[in-house]
Design an enzyme around this catalytic site. Structure first.
Site, PDB file in Angstrom:
ATOM      1  N   HIS A 132     -34.300 -13.778 -43.056  1.00 39.28           N
ATOM      2  CA  HIS A 132     -34.118 -13.331 -44.399  1.00 39.28           C
ATOM      3  C   HIS A 132     -35.537 -11.957 -44.789  1.00 39.28           C
ATOM      4  O   HIS A 132     -35.290 -10.965 -45.013  1.00 39.28           O
ATOM      5  CB  HIS A 132     -33.626 -13.787 -45.635  1.00 39.28           C
ATOM      6  CG  HIS A 132     -32.289 -13.507 -45.213  1.00 39.28           C
ATOM      7  ND1 HIS A 132     -31.267 -13.250 -44.729  1.00 39.28           N
ATOM      8  CD2 HIS A 132     -31.467 -14.948 -45.573  1.00 39.28           C
ATOM      9  CE1 HIS A 132     -29.801 -13.748 -44.445  1.00 39.28           C
ATOM     10  NE2 HIS A 132     -29.831 -14.351 -45.862  1.00 39.28           N
ATOM     11  N   ASP A 168     -26.276 -25.961 -37.739  1.00 33.01           N
ATOM     12  CA  ASP A 168     -27.377 -26.147 -37.626  1.00 33.01           C
ATOM     13  C   ASP A 168     -27.518 -25.765 -36.443  1.00 33.01           C
ATOM     14  O   ASP A 168     -28.089 -25.420 -35.443  1.00 33.01           O
ATOM     15  CB  ASP A 168     -28.415 -27.340 -38.317  1.00 33.01           C
ATOM     16  CG  ASP A 168     -28.769 -26.939 -39.805  1.00 33.01           C
ATOM     17  OD1 ASP A 168     -28.347 -25.592 -40.156  1.00 33.01           O
ATOM     18  OD2 ASP A 168     -29.519 -27.330 -39.919  1.00 33.01           O
ATOM     19  N   THR A 204     -31.337 -23.899 -41.425  1.00 34.82           N
ATOM     20  CA  THR A 204     -31.459 -23.003 -43.235  1.00 34.82           C
ATOM     21  C   THR A 204     -32.575 -22.349 -43.290  1.00 34.82           C
ATOM     22  O   THR A 204     -32.787 -21.514 -43.642  1.00 34.82           O
ATOM     23  CB  THR A 204     -30.841 -24.054 -44.070  1.00 34.82           C
ATOM     24  OG1 THR A 204     -29.688 -24.498 -43.895  1.00 34.82           O
ATOM     25  CG2 THR A 204     -31.393 -23.288 -45.957  1.00 34.82           C
ATOM     26  N   GLY A 253     -29.771 -22.781 -49.796  1.00 34.38           N
ATOM     27  CA  GLY A 253     -31.378 -22.030 -49.810  1.00 34.38           C
ATOM     28  C   GLY A 253     -30.992 -20.338 -49.564  1.00 34.38           C
ATOM     29  O   GLY A 253     -29.993 -19.739 -49.856  1.00 34.38           O
ATOM     30  N   GLU A 257     -33.208 -18.841 -44.129  1.00 37.76           N
ATOM     31  CA  GLU A 257     -34.253 -17.440 -44.824  1.00 37.76           C
ATOM     32  C   GLU A 257     -35.607 -17.234 -44.527  1.00 37.76           C
ATOM     33  O   GLU A 257     -35.291 -16.443 -45.149  1.00 37.76           O
ATOM     34  CB  GLU A 257     -34.346 -18.884 -45.778  1.00 37.76           C
ATOM     35  CG  GLU A 257     -33.007 -19.552 -46.061  1.00 37.76           C
ATOM     36  CD  GLU A 257     -31.746 -18.719 -46.744  1.00 37.76           C
ATOM     37  OE1 GLU A 257     -32.020 -17.885 -46.636  1.00 37.76           O
ATOM     38  OE2 GLU A 257     -30.455 -19.049 -46.382  1.00 37.76           O
ATOM     39  N   TRP A 271     -23.653  -9.919 -39.709  1.00 39.34           N
ATOM     40  CA  TRP A 271     -21.265  -9.860 -40.132  1.00 39.34           C
ATOM     41  C   TRP A 271     -22.023  -8.253 -40.849  1.00 39.34           C
ATOM     42  O   TRP A 271     -21.083  -8.024 -41.379  1.00 39.34           O
ATOM     43  CB  TRP A 271     -20.286 -10.610 -40.422  1.00 39.34           C
ATOM     44  CG  TRP A 271     -20.853 -11.080 -41.714  1.00 39.34           C
ATOM     45  CD1 TRP A 271     -20.493 -10.705 -42.713  1.00 39.34           C
ATOM     46  CD2 TRP A 271     -21.684 -12.350 -41.798  1.00 39.34           C
ATOM     47  NE1 TRP A 271     -20.911 -11.890 -43.506  1.00 39.34           N
ATOM     48  CE2 TRP A 271     -21.385 -12.919 -43.503  1.00 39.34           C
ATOM     49  CE3 TRP A 271     -22.342 -13.298 -40.710  1.00 39.34           C
ATOM     50  CZ2 TRP A 271     -22.162 -14.032 -43.469  1.00 39.34           C
ATOM     51  CZ3 TRP A 271     -23.385 -14.612 -41.509  1.00 39.34           C
ATOM     52  CH2 TRP A 271     -23.319 -14.884 -42.996  1.00 39.34           C
ATOM     53  N   THR A 289     -27.747  -7.064 -31.482  1.00 36.86           N
ATOM     54  CA  THR A 289     -26.866  -8.673 -31.803  1.00 36.86           C
ATOM     55  C   THR A 289     -25.170  -7.730 -31.810  1.00 36.86           C
ATOM     56  O   THR A 289     -25.161  -6.513 -32.502  1.00 36.86           O
ATOM     57  CB  THR A 289     -27.172  -8.462 -33.623  1.00 36.86           C
ATOM     58  OG1 THR A 289     -27.090  -7.339 -34.753  1.00 36.86           O
ATOM     59  CG2 THR A 289     -28.659  -9.298 -33.411  1.00 36.86           C
ATOM     60  N   HIS A 337     -27.514 -10.703 -42.326  1.00 37.55           N
ATOM     61  CA  HIS A 337     -26.631 -11.211 -41.422  1.00 37.55           C
ATOM     62  C   HIS A 337     -26.218 -10.731 -40.618  1.00 37.55           C
ATOM     63  O   HIS A 337     -26.026  -9.161 -40.989  1.00 37.55           O
ATOM     64  CB  HIS A 337     -25.617 -11.745 -42.353  1.00 37.55           C
ATOM     65  CG  HIS A 337     -25.934 -12.836 -43.830  1.00 37.55           C
ATOM     66  ND1 HIS A 337     -25.553 -12.291 -44.834  1.00 37.55           N
ATOM     67  CD2 HIS A 337     -26.652 -14.211 -43.433  1.00 37.55           C
ATOM     68  CE1 HIS A 337     -26.311 -13.683 -46.037  1.00 37.55           C
ATOM     69  NE2 HIS A 337     -26.898 -14.304 -45.136  1.00 37.55           N
ATOM     70  N   ASP A 381     -25.813  -4.445 -38.581  1.00 37.33           N
ATOM     71  CA  ASP A 381     -26.789  -5.619 -39.301  1.00 37.33           C
ATOM     72  C   ASP A 381     -28.262  -4.832 -39.066  1.00 37.33           C
ATOM     73  O   ASP A 381     -29.219  -4.748 -39.375  1.00 37.33           O
ATOM     74  CB  ASP A 381     -26.753  -6.963 -39.135  1.00 37.33           C
ATOM     75  CG  ASP A 381     -26.990  -7.026 -37.033  1.00 37.33           C
ATOM     76  OD1 ASP A 381     -26.686  -6.191 -36.797  1.00 37.33           O
ATOM     77  OD2 ASP A 381     -27.147  -7.870 -37.077  1.00 37.33           O
TER      78      ASP A 381
HETATM   79  N1  ARG Z   1     -28.515 -19.067 -47.053  1.00 32.02           N
HETATM   80  C1  ARG Z   1     -26.666 -19.533 -46.718  1.00 32.02           C
HETATM   81  C2  ARG Z   1     -26.380 -20.828 -47.548  1.00 32.02           C
HETATM   82  O1  ARG Z   1     -27.005 -21.285 -48.490  1.00 32.02           O
HETATM   83  C3  ARG Z   1     -27.844 -20.804 -45.456  1.00 32.02           C
HETATM   84  C4  ARG Z   1     -26.955 -20.698 -44.807  1.00 32.02           C
HETATM   85  C5  ARG Z   1     -28.170 -21.284 -43.432  1.00 32.02           C
HETATM   86  N2  ARG Z   1     -27.113 -22.003 -41.922  1.00 32.02           N
HETATM   87  C6  ARG Z   1     -27.531 -22.367 -41.958  1.00 32.02           C
HETATM   88  N3  ARG Z   1     -26.654 -23.254 -40.794  1.00 32.02           N
HETATM   89  N4  ARG Z   1     -28.019 -23.978 -42.342  1.00 32.02           N
HETATM   90  O2  ARG Z   1     -25.111 -21.509 -47.591  1.00 32.02           O
HETATM   91 ZN    ZN Z   2     -28.272 -15.536 -45.195  1.00 28.97          ZN
HETATM   92 CA    CA Z   3     -25.804  -5.285 -34.744  1.00 28.21          CA
END
Ligand code: ARG
Ligand code: ZN
Ligand code: CA
Length: 322
Positions: A214, A271, A207, A157, A211, A222, A236, A220, A231
């Site tokens: 964001h 997740d 997910t 996503g 999102e 990191w 964090t 993120h 970040d």
């Molecule tokens: N934008 C990231 C991707 O597409 C979302 C990751 C989300 N992680 C999760 N464990 N749902 O990889």
């Molecule tokens: Zn992301």
């Molecule tokens: Ca931080």
């Protein structure tokens, strides 16, 4: 995923970041408002043509409701099916999500729109705006979530940060989330008589949580870099590069002098290992809701009435079973 930027947009975004940072610094010292922020949501199911209701990418209403439940559990630090993190920095963000009960014209709606879409399988990022032009409710009034069958390059996503949308001529057309059908909803919440169309690893609704982080201007953990990149959130811990999976396999990394907070929704863990937004992330998200006019408009009292989101029974918290 960074798209190609138009000329001059780089400086404009840098200026946006700076202005937001100043606002945030004030918010961090000021008393935070304790108001509950409720965001109206519309889900556009852009399913593969020929898939009837309940077949594959034409996911059921129940699967969609299961996702709204997870969002409210995660953002409100509710027990839910996966629990929450007891770290002192763990926050109830006091942000919640309401599947709209009124459409933009004021008609009664379930907040779900279904559209057959030929580009649904292996959806191409280059089709972002064209796809959204097929079905969209005003992005200043609703958080628009578009579901496609799958997205190119294994992407689960994506969403845009408000600081990159601000000043973008296409802002109102592209704002919102795009998520693959197999990653939208929770396997924990399947009724006994229904199989949700969900992935084994990424089928627990995190997910959308990530999102929306964001969407509310979180980066993120990191910082999309190494130990030298923060970040923009004080509580964090600094970390380096993406983390996939769950401890103990791979082990919880010690990075940049800290135990990595792999449970943070803004990491890349599985997740079932996600379970925390921090107090600092809460302040950053709530500040974004205040600072950006195209976010602030979502939660105005007039808009909550117009979208049918005044009733808290529509927030769809999971029933607590014990
Ligand atoms: N934008 C990231 C991707 O597409 C979302 C990751 C989300 N992680 C999760 N464990 N749902 O990889
Ligand atoms: Zn992301
Ligand atoms: Ca931080």
């Amino acid at each position: 995923k960074q798209m190609q930027l138009a000329k001059g947009r780089g400086q404009e975004i840098a200026a946006n970041q700076k202005a937001f940072q100043t606002f945030l610094a004030q918010a961090e010292t000021a008393e935070q408002t304790q108001d509950l922020l409720r965001i109206p949501v519309v889900v556009h199911v852009m399913h593969a043509p020929g898939e009837a209701y309940g077949v594959a990418s034409n996911i059921t209403d129940e699967q969609i409701l299961s996702q709204i439940e997870v969002l409210n559990e995660d953002f409100r630090k509710q027990l839910g099916s996966r629990g929450f993190n007891n770290l002192a920095v763990g926050a109830d963000t006091e942000i919640e999500f309401c599947l709209a009960t009124r459409d933009p014209a004021g008609n009664v709606s379930n907040g779900i729109v279904r559209v057959p879409y030929s580009g649904s399988n292996n959806f191409q990022l280059a089709q972002d705006i064209n796809m959204k032009d097929l079905s969209r409710w005003p992005t200043t009034r609703y958080l628009n979530i578009w579901i496609v069958k799958s997205i190119q390059s294994g992407i689960l996503g994506y969403a845009y940060l408000p600081e990159t949308l601000n000043g973008d001529p296409n802002r109102a057309r592209i704002d919102g989330l795009v998520i693959g059908a197999r990653y939208f909803g929770s396997r924990d919440k399947q009724p006994v008589n229904q199989n949700f169309y969900l992935d084994n690893t990424f089928g627990y609704g995190r997910t959308a949580t990530h999102e929306i982080g964001h969407y509310l201007n979180l980066a993120h953990t990191w910082g999309d870099g190494g130990c030298e990149v923060d970040d923009g959130v004080g509580d964090t811990p600094l970390c380096s590069g993406q983390y996939f999976g769950c401890p103990p396999n791979p082990a919880r990394p010690n990075q940049c002098g800290n135990d990595r907070m792999v449970e943070n929704y803004m990491d890349y863990s599985d997740d079932v290992c996600f379970n925390i937004f921090t107090q600092g992330q809460k302040t950053r998200m709530r500040s974004a809701m205040q600072f950006y006019a195209f976010r602030n408009s979502l939660t105005s009292p007039a808009n909550l009435i117009a979208t049918g989101c005044t009733d808290s029974s529509n927030n769809l918290f999971a029933d607590t079973l014990f």
